[in-house]
Enzyme design. Structure first.
Site, mmCIF file in Angstrom:
data_model
loop_
_atom_site.group_PDB
_atom_site.id
_atom_site.type_symbol
_atom_site.label_atom_id
_atom_site.label_comp_id
_atom_site.label_asym_id
_atom_site.label_seq_id
_atom_site.Cartn_x
_atom_site.Cartn_y
_atom_site.Cartn_z
ATOM 1 N N LYS A 236 0.851 -1.188 0.000
ATOM 2 C CA LYS A 236 0.000 0.000 0.000
ATOM 3 C C LYS A 236 0.890 1.242 0.000
ATOM 4 O O LYS A 236 1.771 1.384 0.863
ATOM 5 C CB LYS A 236 -0.817 -0.017 1.291
ATOM 6 C CG LYS A 236 -2.296 0.154 1.113
ATOM 7 C CD LYS A 236 -2.953 -0.010 2.471
ATOM 8 C CE LYS A 236 -4.363 0.453 2.449
ATOM 9 N NZ LYS A 236 -4.947 0.464 3.783
HETATM 10 C C1 E4P Z 1 -8.215 0.847 4.444
HETATM 11 O O1 E4P Z 1 -7.534 0.575 3.485
HETATM 12 C C2 E4P Z 1 -8.128 2.148 5.135
HETATM 13 O O2 E4P Z 1 -6.885 2.322 5.666
HETATM 14 C C3 E4P Z 1 -9.206 2.267 6.158
HETATM 15 O O3 E4P Z 1 -10.426 1.787 5.601
HETATM 16 C C4 E4P Z 1 -9.351 3.636 6.736
HETATM 17 O O4 E4P Z 1 -10.504 3.682 7.525
HETATM 18 P P1 E4P Z 1 -10.792 4.869 8.576
HETATM 19 O O5 E4P Z 1 -11.053 6.127 7.807
HETATM 20 O O6 E4P Z 1 -11.998 4.409 9.333
HETATM 21 O O7 E4P Z 1 -9.563 4.982 9.425
#
Ligand code: E4P
Length: 216
Positions: free
Chosen positions: A85
């Site tokens: 990522k």
């Molecule tokens: C997933 O890839 C993200 O990092 C995650 O869904 C972020 O979610 P949040 O905005 O609830 O922290």
């Protein structure tokens, strides 16, 4: 539609896997920090990769292009199903292109506009992660962003999959599915909310109560 669990918690992950509902996992440094530190993050990610057969997103900490690429290569060595990522920055897009050219899966994260998502697709991303909940939090319509990205990717047949992220509740999942997003990553709480309906519970109670009177 693929459903990924947005968690690094192995207990939550094992429970979701046992139900046969999960196609992959997304983690980020905030989620990983709840269950691991710099000394054991690799082992935790390796165990997640052994537990779930699908793609496991592991995020780089580096913010500079070359260090992101180096970190991405190291993360990819953990297991074949690691997807690296990277953030949707100029450096992240460069890193995406390089890692993809080496056959490494890349999830371009922290996407907040359709034009950012267009660039992620052009950089060859495996997944793009638009954050719907964080847009809703600032009074913008997160799901409108998903509609735009899905349309742009359809218009040009981009192979990048739209992975709806920052999901906060079941209606986000419903809307993502209606729009035709390829995948959504959801917290364990939302997964359990999706399974439950008060009329299902009441229906079971009614059937069991009637059955207990049968033959009497
Ligand atoms: C997933 O890839 C993200 O990092 C995650 O869904 C972020 O979610 P949040 O905005 O609830 O922290």
């Amino acid at each position: 539609m693929k459903l990924f669990l947005d968690s690094a918690d192995l207990r939550e992950i094992r429970r979701a896997v046992a139900a046969g509902l999960i196609d992959g996992i997304t983690t980020n440094p905030s989620l990983l920090s709840k269950v691991a530190g710099p000394d054991n993050a690799r082992e935790v990610l390796a165990e997640i990769c052994r537990t779930v057969a699908g793609p496991i997103s592991a995020e780089v900490i580096a913010t500079e292009q070359e260090s992101m690429i180096a970190e991405g290569r190291e993360l990819a060595k953990i297991a074949d199903n690691i997807v690296v990522k990277v953030p949707l920055t100029e450096a992240g897009l460069h890193a995406c292109r390089r890692l993809r050219s080496e056959g490494i899966g890349v999830n371009v994260t922290l996407c907040f506009s359709a034009t950012q998502a267009l660039l992620a697709a052009k950089a060859g991303a495996t997944f793009v992660s638009p954050f719907v909940g964080r847009l809703d939090d600032i009074s913008q319509d997160g799901m409108q962003l998903i509609e735009q990205i899905v349309q742009i990717y359809d218009n040009y047949d981009f192979a990048t999959e739209v992975l709806v992220a920052s999901v906060r509740h079941p209606v986000h999942v419903l809307q993502a599915a209606l729009i035709g997003a390829h995948a959504a990553t959801i917290p364990a709480k939302t997964l359990h909310q999706l399974m439950h309906h008060p009329l299902t519970d009441r229906g079971i109670e009614g059937f069991l109560a009637d059955w207990s009177k049968a033959g009497k």
